[in-house]
Design an enzyme around this catalytic site. Structure first.
Site: not given
Ligand code: ZN
Length: 390
Positions: A51, A79, A81-82, A96, A198, A347
């Site tokens: 990010g 997840s 790409l947001q 990456k 995050c 969870c």
């Protein structure tokens, strides 16, 4: 006013193409030809291409930084790409660093990109960082953050720091020659698991865009020279309330790495420092895989399944036949459990559920407690692929 961190560097002239490309910088008296030549001569290392690393790499490449190093060991996931706007949908599954390099080159072919497809560690950090003028920290974990800090202090390099969680971000410049370091601000890491990542707590997608571009801005000023850097200041940003605040940071004379009498002279074991190595005193938590749980359910074994997630997470995907008990209520609701029957805790990724098990143990529960390995996401991957992974 701060001097350029590369003021001694021999500078080369800009070509006519470069003059055309960077004309909006050249028009700024504060940057000008001299500043742009410094950017061209500069070498910046970005740790992490997530990010924060995404806007850092995009803007620093566009600005004309001569050499960009990028460190990451991860692969692009859907997840990401947001918010990790350096990667595209077609890059899912690629390393990456490879995806980031392609994007940087398409923005600015003059930028020399060096990729390190590895995890930064005590073994390789000094070797990698020593070739750079500035380090920008875009990591999302404490052990790498302390590692980057210590390596920068030992090498005398400024560390442009940013961090994000949910709607809140922080940024600063840790430059031990002129101000405090990360350890002056946070001498000790928080206990492991206390601060969710995050991946567990979520993050609004534009937040790393804002914090990462603030970091890029600080990097540029350190190279060009001039302006007021964030050295000695911690910038706090709340995107939900849209508020910026600022704290003054002082150098800690007792700081173990940048203080008057430092006790740390080389890189240490950061996993141990951050409490990530399994302690021998703590009783291990028994785990069960999604496939094993499915088998036991198919055989109609009595099992208590407890979903420890928040209501808004259960709205994303429900676990079949699970009873919802939020983490904070676990010990108080101990009477709702039957110690004669195995209890399985779930969870999202199998981290927070460990705390539920510990809480029940501490409350004196005697029955068998099992943790669903890798959480409901593992169930969605291994057992019921009709469910989404989030
Ligand atoms: Zn310090």
């Amino acid at each position: 006013m701060a001097e350029s961190v590369i003021k001694e560097r021999t500078l080369t002239d800009l070509t006519n193409e470069e003059i055309g490309r960077y004309s909006r910088h050249l028009l700024l008296a504060e940057v000008g030809i001299e500043g742009q030549k410094r950017l061209k001569a500069s070498r910046v290392l970005i740790v992490g291409t997530g990010g924060l690393g995404a806007p850092l790499a995009l803007y620093l490449a566009a600005a004309g930084v001569g050499k960009l190093g990028i460190v990451d060991f991860d692969f692009v996931e859907e997840s990401n790409l947001q918010r990790q706007v350096i990667h595209g949908t077609r890059d899912v599954g690629r390393p990456k660093v490879a995806s980031a390099k392609d994007r940087i080159k398409s923005i600015n072919p003059y930028c020399d990109v060096v990729i390190y497809n590895t995890m930064l560690s005590s073994e390789n950090a000094l070797d990698i960082l020593k070739d750079y003028d500035v380090v920008a920290d875009g990591t999302d974990n404490y052990q790498t953050r302390y590692l980057v800090n210590d390596a920068c202090v030992l090498l005398g390099i400024p560390n442009v720091y940013g961090s994000i969680f949910q709607f809140e971000g922080q940024a600063s410049v840790f430059y031990a020659k002129e101000g405090p370091c990360y350890r002056c601000l946070y001498p000790e890491p928080p206990p492991p698991g206390l601060v969710p990542s995050c991946a567990e707590g979520g993050v609004v997608g534009v937040l790393p865009g804002i914090v990462g571009t603030i970091q890029a801005n600080e990097v540029i000023k350190l190279i060009v020279g001039g302006g007021d850097s964030l050295t000695g200041r911690l910038l706090l940003f709340d995107s939900w309330k849209m508020k910026f605040r600022e704290l003054k940071l002082d150098k800690d004379p007792q700081c173990p790495i940048c203080g008057k009498e430092p006790t740390i002279h080389e890189l240490i074991d950061y996993e141990q420092f951050c409490g990530l190595k399994k302690s021998t005193t703590e009783e291990p938590v028994e785990t069960i895989t999604a496939t094993e749980l499915k088998q036991r359910l198919d055989e109609n074994e009595p099992i208590q399944i407890i979903d420890t997630r928040e209501p808004h997470e259960r709205a994303i995907v429900k676990f079949p036949e699970a009873k919802a008990i939020p983490l904070g209520q676990m010990a108080r609701r101990i009477d709702e459990f039957d110690p004669a029957i195995d209890a399985v805790f779930i969870c999202k990724i199998g981290q927070r559920s460990i705390f539920a098990i510990r809480a029940l143990r501490e409350a004196g529960y005697t029955g068998r407690l099992l943790n669903l390995k890798d959480g409901i996401n593992a169930w969605a991957r291994e057992v019921d692929t009709s469910l989404p992974v989030y």
